[in-house]
Design an enzyme around this catalytic site. Structure first.
Site, PDB file in Angstrom:
ATOM      1  N   LYS A   1       0.842  -1.200   0.000  1.00 32.91           N
ATOM      2  CA  LYS A   1       0.000   0.000   0.000  1.00 32.91           C
ATOM      3  C   LYS A   1       0.880   1.254   0.000  1.00 32.91           C
ATOM      4  O   LYS A   1       0.605   2.221  -0.716  1.00 32.91           O
ATOM      5  CB  LYS A   1      -0.943  -0.017   1.219  1.00 32.91           C
ATOM      6  CG  LYS A   1      -2.074  -1.006   1.032  1.00 32.91           C
ATOM      7  CD  LYS A   1      -2.867  -1.303   2.292  1.00 32.91           C
ATOM      8  CE  LYS A   1      -3.838  -2.457   2.000  1.00 32.91           C
ATOM      9  NZ  LYS A   1      -4.589  -2.908   3.176  1.00 32.91           N
TER      10      LYS A   1
ATOM     11  N   GLN B   1      -5.069  -1.653   9.275  1.00 30.31           N
ATOM     12  CA  GLN B   1      -4.837  -2.971   8.670  1.00 30.31           C
ATOM     13  C   GLN B   1      -5.420  -4.068   9.562  1.00 30.31           C
ATOM     14  O   GLN B   1      -5.099  -4.139  10.751  1.00 30.31           O
ATOM     15  CB  GLN B   1      -3.316  -3.172   8.467  1.00 30.31           C
ATOM     16  CG  GLN B   1      -2.963  -4.429   7.725  1.00 30.31           C
ATOM     17  CD  GLN B   1      -3.493  -4.455   6.289  1.00 30.31           C
ATOM     18  OE1 GLN B   1      -3.384  -3.491   5.558  1.00 30.31           O
ATOM     19  NE2 GLN B   1      -4.099  -5.566   5.897  1.00 30.31           N
TER      20      GLN B   1
ATOM     21  N   ASP C   1     -11.547   2.544   3.201  1.00 32.22           N
ATOM     22  CA  ASP C   1     -11.882   1.135   2.991  1.00 32.22           C
ATOM     23  C   ASP C   1     -13.369   0.973   2.660  1.00 32.22           C
ATOM     24  O   ASP C   1     -13.787  -0.096   2.217  1.00 32.22           O
ATOM     25  CB  ASP C   1     -11.575   0.329   4.268  1.00 32.22           C
ATOM     26  CG  ASP C   1     -10.219  -0.351   4.204  1.00 32.22           C
ATOM     27  OD1 ASP C   1      -9.764  -0.648   3.085  1.00 32.22           O
ATOM     28  OD2 ASP C   1      -9.630  -0.593   5.275  1.00 32.22           O
TER      29      ASP C   1
END
Ligand code: NAP
Length: 284
Positions: free
Chosen positions: A53, A97, A120
């Protein structure tokens, strides 16, 4: 003859386009687009995802801030960090995460991310917007799949779509996106009776199960579009999807490979969502 849906090529084209958008944003607003990635503990798979990422951020010109907290971090410490990031004007997107260590209540942590920074697309506000067909931030994996279908000119309106898997991050938002795109959608899960019969109805079959090569050739209709979300290891430790690719491919009109299909698009969509969050931040 089947056509391969190439997530790698699509992803690199999209990253180039996103990079132009990020540059344009910086020129116009004289500030960076910022993404924070928070990781707790030392899960090796998470470490790889986080690294990828951060690399993607560099590629498209997004400024990344990474917080790697020790495994023994307490709930309150993590919540304090998220609360600070929530009001930090340099931060457009916050990503925690997953999975978090067992002693941490992940739901309570994720709830602290404001919907506008929820890159997200997991927050109840963004999920609610998706259900209502309103503009919001959409979960990266299913959103990437919709971009792939569009790019390859695969019609969804009036088609029968079957989504196997009902997780909050893949199956459910995938089903909602396909419904919003006028497909007739069936969602299957571990309690579904006659999974094979359901799958055989699919013009578009999305497998998000987490079981190596679970979808076999007898479950796929001739000419179907097959999208494989799964990321598993086979008996030899080799990366493979939820679909038995070698046996299924010749029945398909289009199919995504693993690796090189849905996976690369997921991180690209995170970049897309972060730019979208920054642009939205200037509007409201
Ligand atoms: P998950 O939360 O474990 O959900 C799996 C779903 O599959 C559940 O809804 C489960 O049903 C269903 N299922 C399990 N066994 C089944 C069976 N025998 N028949 C029918 N349905 C069954 O997994 P996830 O997070 O959605 O991820 C799914 C897969 O996609 C994993 O391999 C994951 O690594 C991969 N993934 C890939 C990406 C990417 O970027 N490529 C992104 C996210 C996930 P129940 O609800 O009834 O338990």
């Amino acid at each position: 003859m089947y056509k391969l849906i190439d997530g790698k090529v699509m992803s690199s084209t999209m990253r180039w386009i996103i990079a132009q958008g990020v540059n344009g944003y910086k020129d116009k607003y004289k500030r960076d687009v910022g993404l924070v990635v928070v990781m707790v503990g030392d899960n090796p798979a998470s470490a790889i995802y986080v690294r990828n990422k951060i690399k993607a951020c560099e590629e498209v010109g997004i400024k990344s801030y990474s917080y790697h907290l020790p495994e023994e971090t307490e709930q309150a410490q993590l919540e304090n960090l998220i609360n600070d990031l929530a009001v930090d004007n340099n931060v457009d997107g916050i990503l925690v995460q997953l999975p978090l260590p067992k002693h941490i209540d992940a739901e309570n942590v994720l709830k602290l991310i404001p919907a506008k920074k929820d890159v997200d697309g997991f927050s109840s506000e963004n999920v609610g917007k998706l259900c209502l067909g309103e503009e919001g931030i959409v979960a990266c994996t299913p959103n990437g799949i919709m971009k792939m279908l569009e790019h390859y000119g695969i019609e969804t309106a009036g088609k029968r779509a079957v989504v196997v898997g009902r997780s909050n991050i893949v199956g459910k938002p995938m089903a909602m996106l396909l419904l919003n795109a006028d497909a007739t959608v069936t969602v299957c899960h571990s309690k579904t009776k006659n999974l094979k019969e359901e799958c055989l109805n699919a013009d578009i079959l999305v497998a998000a199960i987490g079981k190596p090569k679970y979808i076999t050739e007898d479950m796929v209709k001739q000419g179907a579009v097959v999208i494989d979300v799964g990321m598993n290891r086979d008996e030899n430790g080799k990366l493979c999807g939820d679909v038995d690719f070698e046996k299924v491919k010749d029945k398909c009109s289009y199919i995504t490979p693993v690796p090189g299909g849905v996976g690369p698009m997921t991180i690209t969509m995170l970049m897309y969502n972060t730019l979208q969050a920054a642009v939205n931040g200037e509007k409201f």
